[in-house]
Design a protein around this motif. Structure first.
Motif, short mmCIF file in Angstrom:
data_model
loop_
_atom_site.label_atom_id
_atom_site.label_comp_id
_atom_site.label_asym_id
_atom_site.label_seq_id
_atom_site.Cartn_x
_atom_site.Cartn_y
_atom_site.Cartn_z
N MET A 1 37.12 45.90 35.79
CA MET A 1 36.71 45.33 34.51
C MET A 1 35.21 45.46 34.37
N ASN A 2 34.74 46.02 33.26
CA ASN A 2 33.31 46.13 33.07
C ASN A 2 32.82 45.10 32.06
N ARG A 3 31.54 45.15 31.79
CA ARG A 3 30.97 44.10 30.95
C ARG A 3 31.48 44.12 29.52
N THR A 4 32.08 45.22 29.08
CA THR A 4 32.58 45.29 27.71
C THR A 4 34.00 44.77 27.58
N GLY A 5 34.58 44.37 28.71
CA GLY A 5 35.91 43.78 28.64
C GLY A 5 37.04 44.76 28.74
N ILE A 266 43.11 39.65 36.76
CA ILE A 266 43.86 39.95 35.54
C ILE A 266 45.18 40.64 35.87
N TYR A 267 45.16 41.61 36.77
CA TYR A 267 46.39 42.30 37.12
C TYR A 267 47.38 41.38 37.82
N THR A 268 46.86 40.49 38.65
CA THR A 268 47.74 39.52 39.31
C THR A 268 48.42 38.64 38.28
N ALA A 269 47.64 38.13 37.33
CA ALA A 269 48.21 37.29 36.28
C ALA A 269 49.23 38.06 35.45
#
Length: 421
Positions: A1-5, A266-269
């Motif tokens: 994940m980068n700063r732009t989301g 995020i991937y875990t969720a």
């Protein structure tokens, strides 16, 4: 994940001129062509068009300028030969239980005067927000594959997947069967629409996809090779940076820190929430998620929240997110989670591709660790199929090696596809 989301493919652009994700996928926007005028099949037929909207006409110089002008990383415009027309379509398909529903997608055609066109199917990476897909987003990231392939002379189809774009309901993440039906039914829709604009799709389909879409690409190729629709034949397969081995590679990497920690959250969720929608993984979120996330995580992943929102409202580490039981379940999947993983992990096992296959990856990918591609290659090799690994080096897009792999692979794959007779 980068700063732009961006996560596998996350952007936060919402386009005002597009029907919002809360509107029924059957809605016909301004300038839409009613389905009855472009297809004579029954209303319930899979691949039946509901609406078509012409979005843009670009000249070749405009395509090249758009690709090169991406602030997060210029795209290779070296294969741009033609201008491009793009269309947003809504079409009939089925949900994971086989019930009729609708989905949306993008079609792109070259302005080259050729009637019969070779077709590229591109399946995109993970999107958390409904509007962050090519059929509705104005972000270069979402549209670049369509522009690249179409400007090189191919007809291009990009499905949004269920629950994204103008599709009703919640997104179905990493559900390869529904991703496959979405992609196949968009091919059918494109095949029926092309003659109305003086074009015709050839039987051969060149199949590629990125990240989540790499698995979807494999699913589509397998379906075509197993005779899902005799109108189409898988001609070549080029998945990019996929998570092909959840149980053996992807989940262990999330848990032991080999993947970027925030991406891992995020991937875990997503793994637990999305798989629970189709397989019984838990009775209530508190079993696997710690408070306060147990009260919010399912709502955050319903397709109405941007990548930035999800990032801001989730913790920075997997251990802050998961209960002891949740972590143990991911480390040693059982029950519904094990059933879900058998589906996701089946994309490189149990079948023998007949079309040529190349597996593209970036060194040191911080999201889809390289072991995934190696695992897929080994699975195919065990069945007598040589699927060479194509090393893209260390590309960067907005600070992400993973996202950079899509940009680099798009340039490499379009040249490979163009070289095939």
């Amino acid at each position: 994940m980068n700063r732009t989301g961006k996560l596998m493919v996350l952007s936060s652009v919402t386009v005002a001129l597009v029907v919002s994700g809360s509107v029924s996928a059957g809605a016909v926007g301004a300038g839409a062509v009613p389905a009855a005028s472009v297809h004579g099949a029954p209303d319930t037929a899979r691949g039946r068009l509901v609406s078509v909207v012409h979005l843009r006409t670009l000249s070749a110089p405009q395509v090249a300028a758009e690709l090169r002008g991406d602030e997060d990383g210029a795209w290779d415009a070296g294969t741009v030969r033609y201008g491009v027309d793009t269309y947003r379509v809504v079409y009939r398909t089925v949900d994971p239980k086989g019930r009729p529903t609708t989905a949306s997608g993008l079609l792109a055609f070259p302005r080259n005067g050729e009637r019969r066109l070779r077709t590229v199917s591109f399946t995109h990476g993970t999107e958390l927000f409904k509007d962050d897909v090519a059929s509705v987003s104005s972000d270069v990231w979402s549209r670049a594959p369509a522009l690249t392939y179409a400007s090189a002379g191919f007809a291009v189809v990009l499905p949004d997947y269920l629950g994204l774009g103008l599709g009703p309901g919640r997104p179905q993440w990493m559900d390869v069967p529904s991703e496959t039906t979405s992609a196949l039914d968009l091919l059918r829709a494109a095949d029926s629409y092309a003659p109305t604009i003086g074009r015709q799709l050839g039987r051969d389909v060149l199949i590629t996809g990125f990240s989540q879409g790499a698995s979807a690409a494999l699913g589509l190729a397998r379906a075509l090779e197993e005779g899902a629709d005799p109108r189409f034949r898988a001609a070549a397969l080029a998945p990019v940076s996929g998570a092909y081995a959840f149980r053996d590679v992807a989940l262990p990497a999330l848990l032991d820190g080999r993947a970027d920690p925030k991406d891992g959250v995020i991937y875990t969720a997503l793994s637990l929430v999305s798989f629970n929608r189709l397989h019984h993984v838990y009775d209530n979120p508190g079993e696997v998620f710690r408070a306060p996330y147990s009260r919010t995580i399912e709502g955050l992943l319903d397709g109405t929240h941007t990548g930035q929102e999800v990032m801001a409202r989730t913790p920075d580490t997997v251990d802050e997110l998961l209960t002891a039981h949740g972590r143990a379940l991911l480390a040693h999947p059982t029950g519904g989670l094990a059933a879900a993983l058998r589906v996701t992990d089946g994309v490189c096992t149990g079948w023998t591709p007949q079309a040529p296959v190349r597996l593209y990856y970036a060194e040191g990918d911080e999201q889809a660790v390289n072991g995934n591609s190696e695992h897929c290659q080994a699975s195919f090799r065990a069945r007598g199929v040589e699927a060479p690994l194509v090393d893209l080096g260390t590309p960067d897009y907005g600070g992400s090696r993973h996202l950079g792999s899509q940009r680099a692979a798009t340039a490499a794959v379009v040249r490979w596809f163009a070289s095939l007779s």
